[in-house]
Each structure stands twice: as structure tokens, then as C-alpha cells.
Design an enzyme around this catalytic site. Structure first.
Site, PDB file in Angstrom:
ATOM      1  CD  GLU B 280      15.380 108.092 119.165  1.00  0.00           C
ATOM      2  OE1 GLU B 280      16.201 107.122 119.298  1.00  0.00           O
ATOM      3  OE2 GLU B 280      15.097 108.399 118.281  1.00  0.00           O
ATOM      4  CD  GLU B 283      19.557 109.848 123.846  1.00  0.00           C
ATOM      5  OE1 GLU B 283      18.646 108.996 123.046  1.00  0.00           O
ATOM      6  OE2 GLU B 283      20.981 109.747 123.368  1.00  0.00           O
ATOM      7  CB  CYS B 300      15.399 102.751 115.369  1.00  0.00           C
ATOM      8  SG  CYS B 300      14.884 104.365 114.652  1.00  0.00           S
ATOM      9  CB  SER B 320      19.512 108.562 120.027  1.00  0.00           C
ATOM     10  OG  SER B 320      18.734 107.661 120.826  1.00  0.00           O
ATOM     11  CE  LYS B 359      16.412  96.681 112.979  1.00  0.00           C
ATOM     12  NZ  LYS B 359      16.779  97.620 114.207  1.00  0.00           N
ATOM     13  CD  GLU B 362      20.401  96.887 115.751  1.00  0.00           C
ATOM     14  OE1 GLU B 362      19.483  96.279 115.306  1.00  0.00           O
ATOM     15  OE2 GLU B 362      20.583  98.091 116.107  1.00  0.00           O
ATOM     16  CD  GLU B 367      28.731  97.074 120.010  1.00  0.00           C
ATOM     17  OE1 GLU B 367      29.311  95.996 119.661  1.00  0.00           O
ATOM     18  OE2 GLU B 367      28.417  97.937 119.074  1.00  0.00           O
ATOM     19  CB  CYS B 504      11.623  99.296 108.511  1.00  0.00           C
ATOM     20  SG  CYS B 504      12.607 100.335 109.704  1.00  0.00           S
TER      21      CYS B 504
END
Ligand SMILES: Cc1cc2nc3c(=O)[nH]c(=O)nc-3n(C[C@H](O)[C@H](O)[C@H](O)COP(=O)(O)O)c2cc1C
Ligand code: SF4
Ligand code: SF4
Ligand code: SF4
Ligand code: SF4
Ligand code: FES
Lengths: 433, 576
Positions: B280, B283, B300, B320, B359, B362, B367, B504
Site C-alpha cells: 500500500e 501504491e 483493510c 487501495s 471478515k 470477506e 474473488e 479493529c
């Protein structure tokens, strides 16, 4: 109805509509003119000295409430006339609106002037289309005559009044739910404090009064506080409108001075019970009022005496039940009303009323036992003492009074002691409204 | 003077003027029962179990919504109060399924605890409501409307803290329910699966989807090589599952516990957090060079990704492309680690322990399978791990400490602070600064981006150039920042967004009792973890350096793109 015509506040004439012309001819709007010329301070003193109390149920001193709004640092203020009149068996506000609308408008205008509000609303019950029509016309007329609107009587005081049609639920008559309803939200009660006088409509200081309360004001200004106090008693000044119905000879709306006893109201004005019948109970204060046994009917209509006797004057509805009626049916009827009107926000009201209803159904069906009566009593305590708003609390009060005075009738329904319950005739209580 | 005299059960005490009766009584060491009350929320006053007697007031008053007044005389222990509270509890139970034995909240249900405390013995009332079906439409959460006590805590957090507004109160009277738009399931509305509702629910009416059986099965399967990764936030909260105070650092015990459960390798998401910073960070540098797609938004937090995909799809190019550390870990476990250990990826089962319910969703995204297999096979929340450890009979306090396995368990202090709001930003700045300037930072702490403030801004000088960054946590605050960006009023280069308040450590899968006060303690603990680490910058993590040398070659390289990056799409107003 009524015996000798007295010089009271409303002087009810059932079939007479007082037009603006007629109202002005008989001294109407003199009080507004007087207020505007003598100034708000002096006029407010008069209201405070009159000891006028709210007629919407809570009996809060009217002058003090105006003073609270007036004293607020925020100068955008509102006035709301509470004409939701949802209390079953109550029809006094409707009478004022449909027969003497200008007395109400004048009262609202004076109260607005005293509290410093320049915008007002009349929140009229959805089910009162006739009253709404009359009020809209009356407001227009008053505006045309310069009795509402900009610069009233050239005093520099401007006041605009609008009609707001209610959301159709009983709870919207509760002042904070009413505010939410006008604001376009769900008509659910809000936390108090802050009170509407501090933070009401759109968070601005707001004076909310009942129709009858406001319609008293012109007479008090016109004739003075001492005249007003002379009508009632030391404890409770002025008069009260009573919506009288049920098992009596004459039903209807009456105006009585405070201090008269309930027995007098029922016998002298209502002509007493029907031939050959005895009074079993009197429901005072509408659905949210209590059941009063005949022994207590000598209590005078007076705030203090009633409070001591556990009687809620409330909206001033009196519904008489004679010995053909079943107390349990009457209670069930009102319980179902509350259950239907509960907003469901708080546990005691939502869950308590639901369980009370189940128990009552079982009792009436003869399927309950003595233990259920005890459970109902326990639930009633929680509903009465712990509900968020006046609806649940009132439902609790009404249940409590029936359990206190008519416990025998409950017990008679129980499986253990089933004989005939109540009177010979278990006819459902007629629609009270 | 700011205090006033009141009486609590006859005793004279001095109390802060603005305090509620509830807090005043609590200060006397008396714990009043509450259900709808939550210290971080507005007063709702609907459950009514907190009632007390106040002299001169006819009815009982709700202590959570009543302010103290001079000379007030409060009674909390009269028969009248006790009887009423017990009756209210009984009334709640009357229409509540009597399923405590099999309930996921058995053991930590606030209602059940009160019932036990108040000695509710008989429930005379009857079940009156219909039985409603459970909502199991998402991989993250389960709603059981039958257990809902209508306290409104979930709706408050969903509207206020998250400003998503999925759950709200419908109907009137006995028909009241707190639910998504009428009749719909969570998967059919724009819920982001953050689980904040589950975190505040006092009962078992909304909870994480329990995946513990899936993990037990994998652990028992001799053909599976089961590896586990733990998120940074879990090491400073898991102890709370065993009654220890918040803010306890228990990394070593956590590792031991996981080993004892039977995981073949105990790894650390912190390793891929460091890796995320590498990817990142580069990036960011790349985008700053081209000036395109700025500000770079972090990626994230999966609740946040769900949010932006559904609510601000127009801003997706700013996000990102880095997968979250959890997913990077899974992808590497089934490639890099598989190669080096000689275990076939199809036999590797990756479990993650996360503070987060989103999560789970996710990990289930189709994908997320760049090795040809699902990156992550099962996600456990901190609460689920707590349950597994208890089931295994582990006495957490008595465990010895041990270390993560290498290499996927090696990390830096920068990775640890990922779990706190501002941590990703700080970790990135530590690395980006040194990469850009070639100098080493003399002070590693970026205190402007630390703390519980909802939106934090800072400017940093990078090689003579000033860049502005921002940090937001909680979706209400994220929304504010997105509005700024959308209207062109923000000149940030880099923005960190965490879906949950506090980051988190305040996630929807964390132990019950997560309040802002608890969050602050967990955050403090994470900064402590960082300070204690020998390596505190992601680019100095030796295992990450090895990974690039031996496998990935370079940040944003071809393999990175294949394994560590992803793409987003406009999902419309549903999670499917
Ligand atoms: C459930 C409920 C319903 C009410 N309905 C009415 C109503 O229909 N009309 C009314 O004037 N007051 C009603 N009230 C009382 C109002 O909340 C408020 O006290 C009143 O409007 C104040 O006016 P007053 O001071 O002139 O009495 C109701 C209160 C409760 C709790
Ligand atoms: S007592 Fe409670 S449930 Fe009943 S109407 Fe008032 S707030 Fe609603
Ligand atoms: S939510 Fe609580 S009270 Fe309800 S079944 Fe589960 S443990 Fe029992
Ligand atoms: S998961 Fe988050 S967005 Fe979804 S209902 Fe719960 S609080 Fe609202
Ligand atoms: S789901 Fe839980 S938090 Fe939401 S209203 Fe129901 S009991 Fe309260
Ligand atoms: S905690 Fe006070 S009413 Fe719910």
C-alpha cells in the site's frame, strides 16, 4: 341541560353557534384588546392569580406554564392548542370548537401574546372533520378582521395560527408525541425533561395547552381573577366542563363550578340512574380515568379532594355504569383500547398490557383462577409505576382502581368460585365515545 | 460548586450536578439493573428495569434517564422496587423463548443474568407473539427476532455510530419489532455486516454466525494441515473472554492456547499487515507520482469495503487495491508457505481469528481465491475463539507464553498498531517516509493520528513536500470524510478508514462489554505491544524482506498483483 342559567365561563347553549359577529357583539375580543393595551406582564399576573389549571389532564398551573415559556432566552417560541381529544367519552373540546370557536381563538391569541409566541398550531383530532372545517373558517375570518395575523389591533403584536390535523392516534394527544407528530415523525412520546416549555416544537420553547384551558383565558382577562376564583373553591378555581354519559337519564355536556360533588353532577344534571337501577361504578376521567364506587361519589369535584380519594379528574368525562354492567367487561374494553393505542416503546406497557389482556380474557371466559387475579395485580403495579409515559401509567391506574374496588367481582369469575359474575346481564359496555 | 447533596438509601452523598441517578447510585457501589442503557449511547429509557424510588414522586422513575436534583432521596432496595423490577423481567420473559440452554448467549446474556440476580422464579405470562423465522442470510450474522427485547441498542449503533440505518423500529404496540426494512433479510438490504449491532445486543437476538464447528472438524481431520492467523486486535482483547480486565496483552498465551487447540502452525496476521504496508505504501507513492486517484483510501477493513461498494461506488477507484492482511495471509499460506513446506495447498486449511464479523463475508467473497483455493477457509471472531477455548477447558490465565511460528508469524510493531484507529496510517508513514527520504525517522510516533477522536488530520513533510492525511473510524465519520472528498473539499493524499469505532479493537466480533472506555484500554495495550517490539517498521521485518527476495520479488510486482491485490464493484443496495 343545567339548572338556573349562571354567569359561568362557557354558558353552554347546545344548539347555538356563536358567529364572529355575535361574539364581537357580546363583548368578544375585548379581553385581547385589554391584554394588548395593559401589557403582557399585567395580564399574565391575572392568569396566575386566577389559579387556572390545565384542563387536559395533568392540571398544571396555566399561568406558570406561560411564565416558563415567556422566561426562556430563546425568542422563537410556539404555542400549540391541544385539540386531540382522544379520550373516549370526552366531547368537551369538540363543543368549544364547533360552538364557540372564537372564544378559543381569542384565548390562544392572548396566550400567544403572553408567552411571546408568534406562530401557533391547533392540533385537531383527525376524527373531528366538522370541528376542523369550522376552525379553518374561523381562522380565516379572524385574519380578515385583523384579529389574527400581522400587527393585531395596531399593537405591533403579530400572530399566525394554523390548523394541524392529528395523526389519528390517542397517544398523539400526549404533548411530546404531539410535537413529534407535527414535526413529521412517528407520534411517540419523548423523554422529559426537557419539557416542551424548554425545548418543544423544533427544539424551541413551546406552550402546549388544552382547548378548554385556553378558552378560559378571555373570560379571566375580561372579568378578573377574583371573579374567576369566586366560581370555584379555595382549592380549585373556575368551572369544569363535564362530558356526562353512560347509564343515566340525561347525557351530554355540562359546565359546573368546582366544588360540586360527583353525586350532584350525576343526580342533578344527569337525572340519576335509569328507573329501577342502581349505580355500580362511575368511570371518571375517561378511559384513562379510574373506576369509582358509589361510596366515593360524595367527593367534591376538586383537585385536592379527588387526589386524596384516588380519583383522577382527567379530561372531565364521567361515565356511569349501573348494576346491569359487568366491571370486567368494562375493564376489558378499556384495556383493549390501551393495548391498541400503546406505541410499544416500553416494556411495562407493551408486555404488561398484553399479558393483562390475556388474563382478563381468561377471567371472562371463566378459565382463570385466583392466582391469575394476583398475577394481574402484580402486572398492574409494574404498568402503573414503571411505564414511560402517561398512557401506560393511566392504563395501570384504571386497572388498579378496578382491582381495588371490585376485586370481589374478579374473584367471582375465578374457577374456584364461579357463580354469576357481576350483574345479571353481561352486555358489553356500549361504545363510550 | 459542581456537586450536590443527595441521599441514596438514606445515606448522604455528594454527586456531580449533571449526573444521572443511575451513575450516582453506581458511584455508591450499587449496580442497578439495566438493559436498554449503554454507556456510549443516548438515553432510550424503554426497558424500565432500572427504576428506583424518588421521594415525592408518585411513580417509580427510570434511573438512566433521570438527573439528580438537590436533596433528592433515592431508594433502590425497597420491596416496591424489587417487586417491580422482577415483574418487568417476568413480563419480558413471558414472550421470550425459554431456550437459554441452547442459546449462544448462555453465559453472557444480560437478560438472563438479571433474571438470575433478581430471582425470577415463576413466569405467569404467556407466549403471545408469533414465532418469527431466523435470518441466516449472510455469512456474518444471525438475527433471531424471537429473542429481541426491543431495547433499541442495535438500532442506535446502526444509525448513530455507523449511520447506515439498517435496523430500526417498526410497527406499534405489541407488534413493535426492531428489524431491517419490512420483511427483508440482512442480505437484501445495504447492511455492511460490521456486527456493531451484535456487539451491543444484550441478548441472543443478533449474533455472529458461529463457525466453531467448521474449525473443530478441520482440526479433527487428519488430512488437513490447519494453520491459524490472529489479527492484531485479538491479542489485547481475548483475555476479556476469561474475565480479565481490558487492555491485558496476552499474545504469548494466545499462541499457546491456539497450539493446544491443535493448530499445526500458529501464524500472525501481523506478518501480512507489514506486507500490506509495503504494497500500500508503494501504491501511495505511485499515485502521488502520477497524481491520479488521490486520496488513496485504505482497504483493510471489510466492513468499510462493503460500505463504500454499496454507498459510494463512485469513489471506488480511490480505494487501495490491496487485499486486507487476512486475505493476503490466506493467499500466501496456500502458495508461498505451501511451496516452502511442501504441503499441497488443497490440504491446507486456513483459519483466522478476527475481531470482526465482516471478515467472515470477506473470506467468502468468490474473488478471494487467487491460489485456486479459497484464501481463508474459516473465520472465527474473538468471541468464538473464546468459546472454543472454554469448551476445551483451558484455564487461560494459567497458560504459559509462547511464540508464533516462523516465517508467517514474524512481524513488526507497526503491524501491531493496525488494530487501532490511526495505526495503519502511522505504520504506513513510518515506511513511506523512510522509503521516500532514505533517512531514518528519529521519532516513530505520529501522535496526531492516535486516539478516539472520530476524524483526525495531520500533515507530514515528505522530502520537502507537505502531504495531508486523515483518519476516520466508525462509518458515520467515514461518511463525513467521503462527503468532503466527493465535493472536492478535501486535499488529502492518504486516508485511513476503519469501519468500527476505535478501529479493529472495537470490532463487531470482539468480547461483549466493548465500550469506548474498553476500546481506549485496548488501544493503549497495542501501542505498548508496538513499543516492546525489537522491529517497529514494516519494511524492516526480516521475514517480509525474505518474502520479497525469495518469492514476490518487488512490491506491486506481477506476483503481488496476482495474489495480494483485488478489485471492487458496485454492489447496489444489497450484499449479494
Ligand atoms: C396518552 C395521553 C393522551 C393525552 N391526550 C390529550 C388530549 O387529547 N388532549 C389534551 O389536551 N391533553 C392530552 N394529554 C395531556 C397532554 O400531554 C398535556 O398534558 C396537555 O395537553 C397540557 O395542556 P393543559 O396544561 O392545558 O392541560 C394526554 C396525555 C396522555 C399521557
Ligand atoms: S407507556 Fe410506553 S409503550 Fe405505552 S404508550 Fe407510553 S411509551 Fe408507549
Ligand atoms: S437471549 Fe438470554 S434469556 Fe434469551 S434464550 Fe438466550 S440466554 Fe436465554
Ligand atoms: S451489521 Fe452494521 S450495518 Fe448491518 S445492521 Fe448491524 S450495525 Fe447495521
Ligand atoms: S436485536 Fe438486540 S439490541 Fe436490537 S433491539 Fe433487539 S435485543 Fe435490543
Ligand atoms: S436502562 Fe433505564 S429504562 Fe432501560
Amino acid at each position: 341541560m343545567g339548572k338556573t342559567p349562571l354567569d359561568l365561563v362557557f354558558n353552554i347553549e347546545p344548539n347555538v353557534f356563536v358567529s364572529l359577529e355575535e361574539y364581537l357583539r357580546t363583548g368578544g375580543y375585548a379581553a385581547l384588546a385589554k391584554s394588548l393595551s395593559q401589557g403582557a406582564e399585567l395580564s399574565l399576573r391575572e392568569i396566575i392569580n386566577s389559579d387556572l389549571r390545565g384542563r387536559g389532564g395533568a392540571a398544571f398551573p396555566a399561568g406558570k406554564k406561560i411564565e416558563m415559556v415567556r422566561g426562556n432566552a430563546e425568542t422563537t417560541r410556539y404555542i400549540i392548542c391541544n385539540a386531540d381529544e382522544g379520550e373516549p367519552g370526552t366531547f368537551k373540546d369538540r363543543f368549544i370548537m364547533t360552538h364557540i370557536p372564537f372564544q378559543l381563538l381569542e384565548g390562544i391569541t392572548i396566550a400567544a401574546y403572553l408567552s411571546g409566541a408568534s406562530q401557533g398550531y391547533i392540533y385537531v383530532r383527525h376524527e373531528y372533520p366538522e370541528a376542523q372545517g369550522i376552525l379553518i373558517k374561523a381562522i380565516n375570518q379572524a385574519e380578515e378582521e385583523g384579529l389574527l395575523g400581522e400587527n393585531i389591533f395596531g399593537s405591533g403584536f403579530s400572530f399566525h395560527l394554523e390548523l394541524f390535523s392529528g395523526a389519528g392516534s390517542y397517544l398523539c394527544g400526549e404533548e411530546t408525541a404531539l410535537l413529534s407528530s407535527i414535526e413529521g415523525k412517528k407520534g411517540r412520546p419523548r423523554l422529559k425533561p426537557p419539557y416542551p416549555t424548554q425545548s418543544g416544537l423544533w427544539n424551541k420553547p413551546t406552550l402546549i395547552n388544552n382547548v378548554e384551558t385556553l378558552a378560559n383565558i378571555p373570560k379571566i382577562i375580561e372579568k378578573g381573577a377574583s371573579w374567576y376564583r369566586s366560581l370555584g373553591t379555595e382549592d380549585s378555581s373556575g368551572t369544569k366542563l363535564i362530558s356526562l354519559s353512560g347509564d343515566i337519564k340525561k347525557r351530554g355536556l355540562i359546565e359546573v363550578p368546582f366544588g360540586i360533588s360527583f353525586a350532584e353532577i350525576i343526580n342533578d344534571f344527569g337525572g340519576g340512574p335509569k328507573e329501577g337501577r342502581k349505580i355500580k361504578a362511575v368511570n371518571i376521567g375517561g378511559a384513562s380515568g379510574v373506576l369509582v364506587p358509589p361510596e366515593l361519589l360524595d367527593t367534591p369535584l376538586e383537585y385536592k379532594a379527588c387526589a386524596q380519594a384516588g380519583i383522577t379528574i382527567g379530561s372531565g368525562a364521567i361515565f356511569v355504569l349501573d348494576d346491569t354492567r359487568s366491571i370486567l367487561d368494562n375493564v376489558q374494553n378499556r384495556l383493549k383500547f390501551f393495548l391498541h393505542e400503546s406505541c410499544g416503546k416500553c416494556t411495562p406497557c407493551r408486555e404488561g398490557l398484553r399479558q393483562a389482556d390475556i388474563i382478563l380474557d381468561k377471567l371472562i371466559a371463566g378459565q382463570a383462577g385466583v392466582k391469575d387475579v394476583d398475577t394481574l395485580t402484580r402486572y398492574t403495579g409494574a404498568i402503573q409505576e414503571a411505564s414511560f409515559c402517561g398512557l401506560g401509567q393511566a392504563a395501570g391506574n384504571t386497572l388498579r382502581s378496578s382491582l381495588t374496588y371490585y376485586r370481589e367481582e374478579y374473584l367471582a369469575c375465578c374457577q374456584e368460585n364461579r357463580k354469576s359474575a357481576g350483574g345479571e346481564d353481561l352486555a358489553l359496555m356500549e361504545e363510550t365515545a | 460548586m459542581n456537586k450536590m447533596k443527595i441521599f441514596v438509601n438514606g445515606q448522604e452523598v455528594w454527586i456531580e450536578k449533571d449526573s444521572t441517578v443511575l451513575n450516582a447510585v453506581k458511584q455508591q457501589g450499587i449496580d442497578l439493573p439495566t438493559l436498554c442503557h449503554h454507556p456510549d449511547q443516548r438515553v432510550k429509557a424503554n426497558c424500565r428495569v432500572c427504576v428506583v424510588e424518588v421521594e415525592g414522586v408518585k411513580n417509580l422513575v427510570a434511573s438512566c434517564s433521570t438527573k439528580v436534583a438537590e436533596g433528592m432521596r433515592i431508594t433502590t432496595n425497597s420491596p416496591r422496587v424489587r417487586e417491580t423490577v422482577r415483574t418487568i423481567l417476568e413480563l419480558i420473559f413471558a414472550d421470550h423463548p425459554h431456550e437459554c440452554l441452547t442459546c449462544i448467549r448462555n453465559g453472557n446474556c444480560e437478560l438472563r443474568q438479571l433474571a438470575s440476580k433478581y430471582g425470577v422464579r415463576d413466569i405467569e405470562g404467556e407466549k403471545a407473539n408469533n414465532i418469527f423465522p431466523q435470518d441466516k442470510s449472510t455469512p456474518s450474522l444471525v438475527r433471531n427476532p424471537n429473542k429481541c427485547i426491543k431495547c433499541g441498542r442495535c438500532a442506535e449503533v446502526c444509525h448513530h455510530t455507523q449511520n447506515v440505518g439498517i435496523l430500526y423500529s417498526h410497527n406499534r404496540g405489541t407488534e413493535v419489532c426492531i428489524a431491517p426494512e419490512y420483511g427483508k433479510q440482512l442480505a437484501e438490504v445495504a447492511c455492511v455486516l460490521c456486527g456493531q449491532c451484535a456487539l451491543v445486543c444484550p441478548v441472543g437476538a443478533i449474533h455472529e454466525k458461529d463457525d466453531t464447528d467448521l474449525v473443530w472438524e478441520a482440526l479433527a481431520n487428519p488430512h488437513k494441515h490447519v494453520v491459524v492467523q490472529t489479527a492484531p486486535a485479538v491479542r489485547v482483547s481475548i483475555a476479556e473472554e476469561f474475565g480479565l480486565p481490558p487492555g491485558e496483552i496476552s499474545t504469548g498465551k494466545l499462541v499457546t492456547a491456539l497450539r493446544k487447540l491443535g493448530f499445526d502452525q500458529v501464524f500472525d496476521t501481523d506478518f501480512t499487515a507489514d506486507l500490506t504496508i509495503m504494497e500500500e505504501g508503494h501504491e501511495l507513492l505511485q499515485r502521488m507520482q502520477t497524481g491520479k486517484n488521490l486520496p488513496l483510501l485504505t482497504s483493510c477493513s471489510p466492513g468499510w469495503i462493503n460500505y463504500i461498494e454499496q454507498y459510494y461506488p463512485g469513489l471506488l477507484p480511490l480505494v487501495s487495491t490491496c487485499k486486507s492482511p487476512q486475505q493476503m495471509f490466506g493467499a500466501l499460506a496456500k502458495t508461498y508457505y505451501a511451496q516452502s513446506s511442501g504441503i499441497e495447498p488443497k490440504n491446507i486449511f486456513v483459519v483466522s481469528v478476527m475481531p470482526c464479523t465482516a471478515k467472515k463475508y470477506e473470506a467468502a467473497r468468490p474473488e478471494m481465491n487467487s491460489s485456486g483455493f479459497r484464501d481463508v477457509d474459516a473465520v472465527l471472531t474473538s468471541r468464538e475463539l473464546g468459546r472454543m477455548l472454554r469448551q476445551e477447558g483451558m484455564d487461560f490465565q494459567k497458560l504459559t507464553e509462547s511464540e508464533f511460528d516462523a516465517p508467517l508469524g514474524i512481524s513488526s510493531g507497526a503491524a501491531a498498531i493496525f488494530g487501532a484507529t490511526g495505526g495503519v496510517m502511522e505504520a504506513a508513514l513510518r515506511t513511506v517516509y523512510e522509503v521516500v527520504t532514505g533517512e531514518s525517522l528519529c521519532k516513530l510516533e505520529f501522535s496526531e493520528v492516535r486516539g478516539m477522536e472520530g476524524i483526525k488530520e495531520a500533515s507530514v513533510e515528505l522530502d520537502g513536500k507537505e502531504i495531508k492525511v486523515a483518519v476516520a473510524h466508525g462509518l458515520d465519520k467515514a461518511k463525513k470524510v467521503m462527503e468532503l472528498i466527493q465535493s472536492g473539499k478535501a486535499d488529502y493524499s492518504f486516508v485511513e478508514i476503519m469501519c468500527c469505532p476505535g478501529g479493529c479493537i472495537g470490532g463487531g466480533g470482539q468480547p461483549y462489554g466493548t465500550t469506548n472506555e474498553v476500546r481506549a484500554k485496548r488501544i493503549e495495550a497495542l501501542y505498548q505491544v508496538d513499543e516492546n517490539m525489537p522491529v517497529r517498521k514494516s519494511h524492516e521485518n526480516p521475514a517480509v524482506q525474505d518474502l520479497y527476495r525469495d518469492f514476490l520479488k518487488e512490491p506491486l510486482g506481477e506476483l503481488s498483483h496476482q495474489l495480494l491485490h483485488t478489485e471492487y464493484r458496485n454492489r447496489g443496495l444489497s450484499i449479494n
